[in-house]
Design an enzyme around this catalytic site. Structure first.
Site, PDB file in Angstrom:
ATOM      1  N   GLU A   1       0.542  -1.132   0.077  1.00 39.58           N
ATOM      2  CA  GLU A   1       0.185  -0.086   0.086  1.00 39.58           C
ATOM      3  C   GLU A   1       0.789   1.367   0.032  1.00 39.58           C
ATOM      4  O   GLU A   1       0.500   2.227  -0.817  1.00 39.58           O
ATOM      5  CB  GLU A   1      -0.464   0.316   1.244  1.00 39.58           C
ATOM      6  CG  GLU A   1      -2.243  -1.230   1.495  1.00 39.58           C
ATOM      7  CD  GLU A   1      -3.292  -0.788   0.465  1.00 39.58           C
ATOM      8  OE1 GLU A   1      -3.021   0.462  -0.051  1.00 39.58           O
ATOM      9  OE2 GLU A   1      -3.684  -1.320  -0.281  1.00 39.58           O
ATOM     10  N   SER A   2       1.808   1.632   0.677  1.00 38.24           N
ATOM     11  CA  SER A   2       2.420   2.782   0.984  1.00 38.24           C
ATOM     12  C   SER A   2       4.466   2.572   1.057  1.00 38.24           C
ATOM     13  O   SER A   2       4.488   3.376   1.762  1.00 38.24           O
ATOM     14  CB  SER A   2       2.082   3.028   2.552  1.00 38.24           C
ATOM     15  OG  SER A   2       2.770   2.452   3.195  1.00 38.24           O
TER      16      SER A   2
END
Length: 305
Positions: free
Chosen positions: A183-184
């Site tokens: 995700e990040s």
């Protein structure tokens, strides 16, 4: 439904779309996921068969190859197959099936598919047979060793926070770390174009759903993301592929497509998480929520492959 002039206007589009893509070798050099490369190759073969480019024209085989590519998430193959069903070319004309493929392509950003979806009408609930998903990575069911050592690559404070918090939410730290990485990449200040925020890229609706006041605070963000993962694990009864797909695309999309949605991004995401976790099944708490009403349909679709 189509007038002769409308059919003539659209007849060249599948060929044109097929010609806009880069060669397969170039995609591989650019680091495109292998599933995308396979889908691209299948689509190129289908284009040649549909239009008789260097091979005998065979629209029936073209449709079969388009569907294999579409199932892997190729938006242009989805569009091309939708066009074939809308016009009854090599397959029986079926506006509902055409709408299914146009809708999938439109969801991946293909504007011409959105326009064609308005022409053929609404989306039916049935998933075409050739799109019933196969198992994503059946060999992983027997794997018990995580594929990524996050202790070596994750920031120490984030790694330790996940080790502390994940068990509190009945989530294996390796799964949580795999989701964060996808995700990040462990950036607590990450902000996506769709306004997903923080380590686990919570959209505002998810933050509100799980009472996260500051999504850029690592501990709060983890609390929200882990709560959501715990819920997804119960909803999909510990199926890591479905949980990862739902985290990326939404549980509604998983249910509609009876498995991992046919989006290149989502399929690559699921493969990445499965490889990192090293297992296809995760323990879950049945008391958290009832399982997805569509779960049995998903399992039936998987069992048929």
């Amino acid at each position: 439904m189509f007038s002769p002039s409308l059919r003539l206007r659209w007849h060249w589009l599948p060929w044109a779309l097929g010609c806009l893509v880069a060669p397969v070798a170039a995609l591989a050099q650019q680091g495109v996921p292998s599933g995308a490369v396979v889908a691209e190759e299948l689509r190129q073969q289908a284009v040649a068969l549909e239009h008789g480019e260097g091979v005998a024209r065979d629209p029936v085989q073209a449709a079969a190859l388009y569907c294999r590519s579409a199932r892997l998430g190729d938006a242009q193959a989805q569009y091309n197959l939708g066009w074939m069903y809308a016009n009854g070319r090599g397959v029986p004309r079926n506006d509902t099936t055409a709408a299914f493929f146009f809708h999938a392509a439109a969801e991946q950003g293909l504007a011409v598919a959105q326009r064609m979806l308005r022409v053929v009408g609404g989306l039916g609930a049935e998933v075409p047979d050739c799109m019933r998903p196969p198992l994503i990575a059946p060999s992983l069911s027997a794997v018990a060793t995580p594929g990524v050592d996050y202790q070596r690559i994750a920031p120490r404070k984030i790694f330790e926070l996940v080790l502390k918090m994940a068990p509190q939410y009945q989530v294996e730290p390796q799964l949580a770390l795999a989701i964060i990485a996808a995700e990040s990449n462990f950036n607590s200040q990450a902000l996506s174009p769709k306004n997903a925020q923080g380590l686990m890229q919570l959209i505002p609706e998810t933050s509100e759903r799980f009472n996260v006041k500051n999504p850029y605070d690592p501990a709060q963000n983890l609390r929200g993301g882990l709560t959501y993962l715990r819920w997804l694990l119960a909803y999909f009864e510990g199926d890591v592929a479905l949980v990862a797909a739902a985290y990326n695309a939404g549980e509604g999309k998983v249910e509609r497509y009876r498995g991992v949605p046919p989006y290149l991004e989502t399929r690559a995401y699921v493969q990445r998480v499965l490889r990192a976790v090293g297992a296809a099944v995760h323990p879950f708490d049945r008391k958290i929520t009832r399982p997805s009403p569509a779960l049995q349909n998903i399992r039936t679709a998987l069992a048929r492959k």
